[in-house]
Design a protein around this motif. Structure first.
Motif, short mmCIF file in Angstrom:
data_model
loop_
_atom_site.label_atom_id
_atom_site.label_comp_id
_atom_site.label_asym_id
_atom_site.label_seq_id
_atom_site.Cartn_x
_atom_site.Cartn_y
_atom_site.Cartn_z
N ARG A 266 7.06 36.18 27.49
CA ARG A 266 5.94 36.19 26.55
C ARG A 266 6.28 35.46 25.26
NH1 ARG A 266 1.72 40.27 24.62
NH2 ARG A 266 1.71 40.04 22.35
N CYS A 267 5.28 34.78 24.71
CA CYS A 267 5.45 34.08 23.44
C CYS A 267 4.29 34.42 22.51
CB CYS A 267 5.49 32.57 23.68
SG CYS A 267 5.50 31.60 22.14
N ASP A 268 4.64 34.83 21.29
CA ASP A 268 3.65 35.11 20.26
C ASP A 268 3.83 34.07 19.15
OD1 ASP A 268 2.53 38.31 18.91
OD2 ASP A 268 1.75 36.28 18.67
N PRO A 269 2.94 33.09 19.07
CA PRO A 269 3.16 31.99 18.12
C PRO A 269 2.82 32.38 16.68
CG PRO A 269 1.05 31.71 19.19
CD PRO A 269 1.69 32.92 19.81
N ILE A 270 3.07 31.47 15.77
CA ILE A 270 2.69 31.68 14.38
C ILE A 270 1.17 31.73 14.30
CG2 ILE A 270 2.69 30.60 12.10
CD1 ILE A 270 5.50 29.57 12.74
N SER A 271 0.67 32.69 13.55
CA SER A 271 -0.77 32.86 13.42
C SER A 271 -1.42 31.58 12.89
CB SER A 271 -1.06 34.01 12.47
OG SER A 271 -2.44 34.18 12.29
N GLY A 272 -2.45 31.13 13.58
CA GLY A 272 -3.16 29.94 13.14
C GLY A 272 -2.68 28.65 13.77
N HIS A 273 -1.54 28.69 14.44
CA HIS A 273 -1.04 27.50 15.12
C HIS A 273 -1.83 27.31 16.41
CE1 HIS A 273 3.17 26.77 13.18
NE2 HIS A 273 2.19 26.82 12.30
N THR A 274 -2.47 26.16 16.54
CA THR A 274 -3.31 25.94 17.71
C THR A 274 -2.52 25.37 18.88
OG1 THR A 274 -3.89 23.73 16.90
CG2 THR A 274 -5.35 25.54 16.29
#
Lengths: 113, 116
Positions: free
Chosen positions: B22-30
């Motif tokens: 699982r990967c949770d990216p930086i908020s707002g990174h598209t």
């Protein structure tokens, strides 16, 4: 066939001296070049980049030089510090997607106090 | 979160098993990318998402590998019938921009997969 090559697996320099890390590439479609630094158990972190329209980019102690005709770039660190000890990856991207990078295998830099 | 978060940090599995990373990216990174780093090598591109869609999956080694990003944020890399050669560190990265133009990747610490 590796499109991005870092021919020196390791480099050791004395604190305060210059570190020069080299990278060669073969694909003429590469338009954007980046250096990442990686500490153990961490992901790579962006260090500095250069576009193919430039031949030099400087950021503090770090300077990247690009020689398009030779398909060669280098990262200079002056002066080197013990905290710079890490694995350095050279990466190259086409302009169509600068995030889709082809990485070299890395050079482990050790800066001795 | 402040950075890219990847779970699990370590996964040991047996040959033939199914694995999800699982990967949770930086908020707002598209834009979201998956890379794989084998021992002694540099990261190797696997797949790129712009929003919810896989814009480029040319790096996936075979059809045992699949990735999703259903809501344009969290992504899951799925590996079926794992093989010993799949052992590597799987890196996720995100960026504010995607496609053409200079953009810098922010990487997570990776998920180390070991297939016994």
């Amino acid at each position: 066939d590796q499109q991005v090559k870092q021919n020196s697996p390791s480099l050791s320099v004395q604190e305060g001296r210059i570190s020069i890390l080299n990278c060669d590439y073969t694909n003429s479609m590469f338009d954007y070049f980046l250096w990442y630094k990686k500490y153990p158990a961490e992901g790579p972190t962006f260090l500095i980049s250069i576009s193919s329209i430039k031949d030099k980019n400087e950021d503090g102690r770090f300077t990247v030089f690009l020689n398009k005709s030779a398909k060669h770039l280098s990262l200079h660190i002056v002066p080197s510090q013990p905290g710079d000890s890490a694995v350095y990856f050279c990466a190259a991207s086409p302009n169509t997607n600068a995030g889709k990078s082809t990485f070299g295998d890395g050079t482990t830099l050790t800066v001795k106090p | 979160g402040a950075g890219v978060s990847q779970t699990p940090s370590n996964k040991v599995t047996e040959k033939g098993k199914y694995v999800e990373l699982r990967c949770d990216p930086i908020s707002g990174h598209t834009a979201l990318y998956w890379y794989r780093q084998s021992l002694g090598q540099g990261p190797e591109f696997l797949i790129y998402f712009q929003g919810t869609g896989a814009a480029d999956d040319s790096g996936l080694p075979n059809d045992r590998f699949f990735a999703v990003r259903p809501e344009g944020s969290v992504s899951t890399l799925k590996i079926q019938r794992t093989e010993r050669g799949d052992s590597a560190v799987y890196l996720c990265a995100s960026s504010l921009l995607g496609g053409s133009g200079a953009n810098v990747l922010t990487f997570g610490a990776g998920s180390r997969l070991t297939v016994l």
